[in-house]
Scaffold this active site. Structure first.
Site, PDB file in Angstrom:
ATOM      1  N   GLU A   7    -106.307   1.780  59.206  1.00 18.38           N
ATOM      2  CA  GLU A   7    -104.779   1.889  58.666  1.00 18.38           C
ATOM      3  C   GLU A   7    -104.578   0.893  57.677  1.00 18.38           C
ATOM      4  OE1 GLU A   7    -101.551   4.328  61.201  1.00 18.38           O
ATOM      5  OE2 GLU A   7    -101.671   1.858  61.416  1.00 18.38           O
TER       6      GLU A   7
ATOM      7  N   CYS B  69    -100.525  -3.229  52.962  1.00 15.75           N
ATOM      8  CA  CYS B  69    -101.227  -4.259  53.753  1.00 15.75           C
ATOM      9  C   CYS B  69    -102.557  -3.549  53.930  1.00 15.75           C
ATOM     10  CB  CYS B  69    -100.205  -4.350  54.922  1.00 15.75           C
ATOM     11  SG  CYS B  69    -101.034  -5.216  56.243  1.00 15.75           S
TER      12      CYS B  69
ATOM     13  N   CYS C 145    -111.165  -6.900  66.054  1.00 16.99           N
ATOM     14  CA  CYS C 145    -111.014  -8.229  65.784  1.00 16.99           C
ATOM     15  C   CYS C 145    -111.756  -8.867  66.853  1.00 16.99           C
ATOM     16  CB  CYS C 145    -109.698  -8.554  65.509  1.00 16.99           C
ATOM     17  SG  CYS C 145    -109.857 -10.231  64.737  1.00 16.99           S
TER      18      CYS C 145
ATOM     19  N   CYS D 111    -106.674 -12.904  69.626  1.00 14.61           N
ATOM     20  CA  CYS D 111    -105.662 -13.578  69.835  1.00 14.61           C
ATOM     21  C   CYS D 111    -104.730 -12.820  71.069  1.00 14.61           C
ATOM     22  CB  CYS D 111    -104.556 -13.459  68.944  1.00 14.61           C
ATOM     23  SG  CYS D 111    -105.545 -14.286  67.318  1.00 14.61           S
TER      24      CYS D 111
ATOM     25  N   CYS E 226    -102.008  -9.950  70.495  1.00 12.87           N
ATOM     26  CA  CYS E 226    -102.324  -8.880  69.283  1.00 12.87           C
ATOM     27  C   CYS E 226    -102.950  -7.813  69.696  1.00 12.87           C
ATOM     28  CB  CYS E 226    -103.056  -9.748  68.192  1.00 12.87           C
ATOM     29  SG  CYS E 226    -103.523  -8.720  66.905  1.00 12.87           S
TER      30      CYS E 226
ATOM     31  N   CYS F 277     -97.655  -5.077  60.096  1.00 10.98           N
ATOM     32  CA  CYS F 277     -99.041  -5.064  59.828  1.00 10.98           C
ATOM     33  C   CYS F 277     -99.941  -5.549  61.142  1.00 10.98           C
ATOM     34  CB  CYS F 277     -99.577  -6.257  58.647  1.00 10.98           C
ATOM     35  SG  CYS F 277     -98.687  -5.944  57.001  1.00 10.98           S
TER      36      CYS F 277
HETATM   37  N1  SAH Z   1    -106.279 -11.980  61.233  1.00  9.65           N
HETATM   38  C1  SAH Z   1    -105.393 -12.253  60.457  1.00  9.65           C
HETATM   39  C2  SAH Z   1    -104.607 -11.030  59.722  1.00  9.65           C
HETATM   40  C3  SAH Z   1    -104.299 -10.058  60.406  1.00  9.65           C
HETATM   41  S1  SAH Z   1    -102.940 -10.191  61.718  1.00  9.65           S
HETATM   42  C4  SAH Z   1    -104.468 -13.112  61.005  1.00  9.65           C
HETATM   43  O1  SAH Z   1    -104.314 -13.294  62.152  1.00  9.65           O
HETATM   44  O2  SAH Z   1    -103.496 -13.721  60.364  1.00  9.65           O
HETATM   45  C5  SAH Z   1    -101.387 -10.251  60.535  1.00  9.65           C
HETATM   46  C6  SAH Z   1    -100.332 -10.838  61.368  1.00  9.65           C
HETATM   47  O3  SAH Z   1     -99.599 -10.289  62.336  1.00  9.65           O
HETATM   48  C7  SAH Z   1    -100.576 -12.343  61.820  1.00  9.65           C
HETATM   49  O4  SAH Z   1     -99.745 -13.318  61.561  1.00  9.65           O
HETATM   50  C8  SAH Z   1    -100.563 -11.610  63.367  1.00  9.65           C
HETATM   51  O5  SAH Z   1    -100.355 -12.934  64.127  1.00  9.65           O
HETATM   52  C9  SAH Z   1     -99.346 -10.852  63.455  1.00  9.65           C
HETATM   53  N2  SAH Z   1     -99.173 -10.044  64.823  1.00  9.65           N
HETATM   54  C10 SAH Z   1    -100.096  -9.844  65.535  1.00  9.65           C
HETATM   55  N3  SAH Z   1     -99.820  -9.243  66.688  1.00  9.65           N
HETATM   56  C11 SAH Z   1     -98.257  -8.817  66.457  1.00  9.65           C
HETATM   57  C12 SAH Z   1     -97.289  -8.684  67.191  1.00  9.65           C
HETATM   58  N4  SAH Z   1     -97.452  -7.853  68.282  1.00  9.65           N
HETATM   59  N5  SAH Z   1     -95.919  -8.801  66.562  1.00  9.65           N
HETATM   60  C13 SAH Z   1     -95.792  -9.438  65.215  1.00  9.65           C
HETATM   61  N6  SAH Z   1     -96.897  -9.859  64.811  1.00  9.65           N
HETATM   62  C14 SAH Z   1     -98.189  -9.751  65.161  1.00  9.65           C
HETATM   63 FE1  SF4 Z   2    -107.487 -10.916  65.001  1.00 14.57          FE
HETATM   64 FE2  SF4 Z   2    -105.215 -10.142  65.706  1.00 14.57          FE
HETATM   65 FE3  SF4 Z   2    -105.721 -12.629  65.963  1.00 14.57          FE
HETATM   66 FE4  SF4 Z   2    -105.282 -11.794  63.458  1.00 14.57          FE
HETATM   67  S1  SF4 Z   2    -103.939 -11.949  65.220  1.00 14.57           S
HETATM   68  S2  SF4 Z   2    -106.957 -12.831  64.205  1.00 14.57           S
HETATM   69  S3  SF4 Z   2    -106.139  -9.533  63.775  1.00 14.57           S
HETATM   70  S4  SF4 Z   2    -106.519 -10.986  67.173  1.00 14.57           S
END
Ligand code: SAH
Ligand code: SF4
Length: 374
Positions: A96, A117, A124, A128, A131, A356
Site C-alpha cells: 500500500e 508515503c 517487516c 516493534c 506496530c 503510514c
Molecule cells: N520502519 C520505519 C518506517 C516505517 S514505520 C520506522 O520504523 O521508522 C513509520 C512510522 O509509523 C514509524 O515512526 C512507526 O513507529 C510509526 N508507527 C508504527 N505503528 C504505529 C501506530 N500504531 N501508531 C502510530 N504510529 C505508528
Molecule cells: Fe518495522 Fe513497524 Fe518497527 Fe518500522 S515501526 S521497523 S515498520 S516493525
C-alpha cells in the site's frame, strides 16, 4: 515447460544501467535519456507510447522490461484527506501507498500539502511491539522498480486531478515519505536506488529535501546514508528516551542501543547540515512519563533535533493504548518549555505518520476485502 524468467521492472533502471543495457543489446546508448524522459516527464506507461523511438527499440523495451510491476487494485479515499492505493506485485504480494492531502501547520490558511508515503518491504522483520507491519513477520524486500512504481501510480492520480503538472513534466506533490510498510534501511541498496531515480534530473526530478526516510534505528546504515550523495532528510523513530523503555517496545534497540544510535544520527545531521526529526508515538503508561520527557529533552538538545509527538493508533490484537490527550499536551509543553522544537500531532486521519505506520494492518484487511470482491 520451463518458466520464463520474470522481466525486471523498467522503473528500476538508472540512466547508467539503462545506457549499458542498450549498448549491450546493439541499441544506441543515448536513447536511455529519451526513454527515461518518456517514463518520468511524459508518464508513458508502455513502450508503444514512446512514439519517437525506432520501432525495433520499442519492441526490445517491451520484450526486456516489465512496465507494470505494480498493478493498481484499489484506490480508496477516506475522510477526504488520505487516499490509499492498494497494489499487487507480480508475486501477488500486496503493498500500500498513501497520498495525504492535509493543511500543514504554519502554512497560510487553505494551503494544502500533498505527501506520498511509500512502502519498502512486504512485512517487516524488526517486530516493534506496537506496530502492525511486523505482526506477520517479514516476507521480502521490494525491488527498486517496485518502490518507484508506487510513486508513479500516485503521480498519475495527481496528473488526473490537474493535468497542468503533466504538461510541464513536473510533479505536483510536496513531499515523499518513506514511512510505509517495512524498514527502509534493512533494504538499503534497493531503497537508495529507488530514491536516486526519483530524485535525478533524468528521473522524476523530486528534490532531495522533499524526501524523508524514517528508520527504527539501524545505526551502521545511518552512517552509510550520511555518506551518500543523496541529500535526503532523516526521521528517527525514537519512541523511547532510555534503553530500558526503548528495548521494551523496539527489539532493534538491543542490537543498536541509544548511545551507538545517537552517535550515528549526530554524524548524519552533521554531514548533511540539516535537522533530524525524532518521531515519538505516545503510548499510555509506556513512554509518556515526566522522566521520559526529561531524557527526551537531553537527546533532542544534543542532536539539535525536532520532536514530532504522535498519538498512538490502536492496532487490533495489541494491548497498547494512546496516552490521554491531557498527558500528551503536558508532555509537549515540558519539551517546549525546555526550548525543544516540538510538534504535537492531532489524532485525526490526516496524521501523516500514524497513517503510514498503520499500512500493514490496512493492507491485510484490504487483502481480505479484495479477495472477496475479485
Ligand atoms: N520502519 C520505519 C518506517 C516505517 S514505520 C520506522 O520504523 O521508522 C513509520 C512510522 O509509523 C514509524 O515512526 C512507526 O513507529 C510509526 N508507527 C508504527 N505503528 C504505529 C501506530 N500504531 N501508531 C502510530 N504510529 C505508528
Ligand atoms: Fe518495522 Fe513497524 Fe518497527 Fe518500522 S515501526 S521497523 S515498520 S516493525
Amino acid at each position: 515447460m520451463e518458466m520464463a524468467a520474470p522481466k525486471p521492472p523498467i522503473y528500476g533502471e538508472t540512466l547508467e544501467s539503462l545506457s549499458a543495457l542498450l549498448k549491450g543489446s546493439g541499441h544506441a546508448a543515448f536513447r536511455a535519456k529519451q526513454i527515461l524522459a518518456w517514463l518520468y516527464r511524459r508518464r508513458a506507461s508502455a513502450a508503444e507510447e514512446m512514439t519517437d523511438l525506432p520501432k525495433p527499440l520499442r519492441q526490445w523495451l517491451d520484450e526486456t522490461f516489465d512496465f507494470e510491476p505494480a498493478l493498481l487494485l484499489l484506490e480508496k479515499k477516506s475522510e477526504d484527506v488520505t487516499q490509499k492505493l492498494l497494489m499487487q506485485m507480480r508475486d501477488e504480494a500486496l503493498v500500500e501507498c498513501v497520498l495525504i492531502r492535509a493543511p500543514q501547520e504554519g502554512e497560510a490558511l487553505g494551503k494544502v500539502r500533498t505527501t506520498v508515503c511509500i512502502s519498502t518491504q512486504v512485512g517487516c522483520a524488526h517486530g516493534c511491539r506496537f506496530c502492525a507491519s511486523g505482526m506477520d513477520g517479514f516476507r521480502r524486500n521490494l525491488s527498486a522498480g517496485e518502490i518507484v512504481a508506487q510513486v508513479m501510480h500516485a503521480v498519475r492520480l495527481e496528473d488526473e486531478k490537474d493535468p497542468a503538472w503533466l504538461a510541464r513534466g513536473l510533479v505536483s506533490f510536496d513531499n515523499l515519505v518513506v514511512m510505509g510498510m517495512g524498514e527502509p534501511l534493512a533494504n538499503y541498496d534497493n531503497v537508495i536506488r529507488a530514491l536516486t531515480i526519483l530524485n535525478a534530473s533524468w528521473g522524476l526530478g523530486l528534490g532531495a529535501r522533499r524526501i524523508t526516510l524514517s528508520t527504527s534505528g539501524v545505526a551502521p546504515k545511518i552512517l552509510e546514508l550520511a555518506k551518500e550523495e543523496l541529500n535526503i532528510r532523516l526521521a528517527l523513530s525514537l519512541h523511547g528516551a532510555t534503553d530500558e523503555v526503548r528495548s521494551q517496545i523496539m527489539p532493534v534497540n538491543r542490537r543498536y542501543p541509544l548511545k551507538e544510535l545517537l552517535v550515528a544520527v549526530r554524524a548524519f545531521s552533521k554531514a548533511k547540515g540539516h535537522m533530524v526529526t525524532l518521531e515519538y508515538i505516545m503510548i499510555d503508561g509506556v513512554n509518556d512519563t515526566p522522566e521520559q520527557a526529561r531524557e527526551l529533552i537531553k537527546i533532542a538538545k544534543e542532536l539539535h533535533a525536532h520532536v514530532n509527538l504522535i498519538p498512538y493508533n490502536t492496532v487490533q490484537g495489541l494491548e497498547w493504548r494512546r496516552s490521554p490527550a491531557e498527558r500528551r499536551r503536558r508532555f509537549a509543553q515540558t519539551l517546549k518549555d525546555a526550548g525543544v522544537s516540538t510538534t504535537l500531532r492531532k489524532e485525526k486521519g490526516h496524521d501523516i505518520d500514524a497513517a503510514c505506520g498503520q499500512l500493514r494492518l490496512k493492507t491485510e484487511r484490504a487483502r481480505v476485502a479484495t479477495k472477496k470482491s475479485l
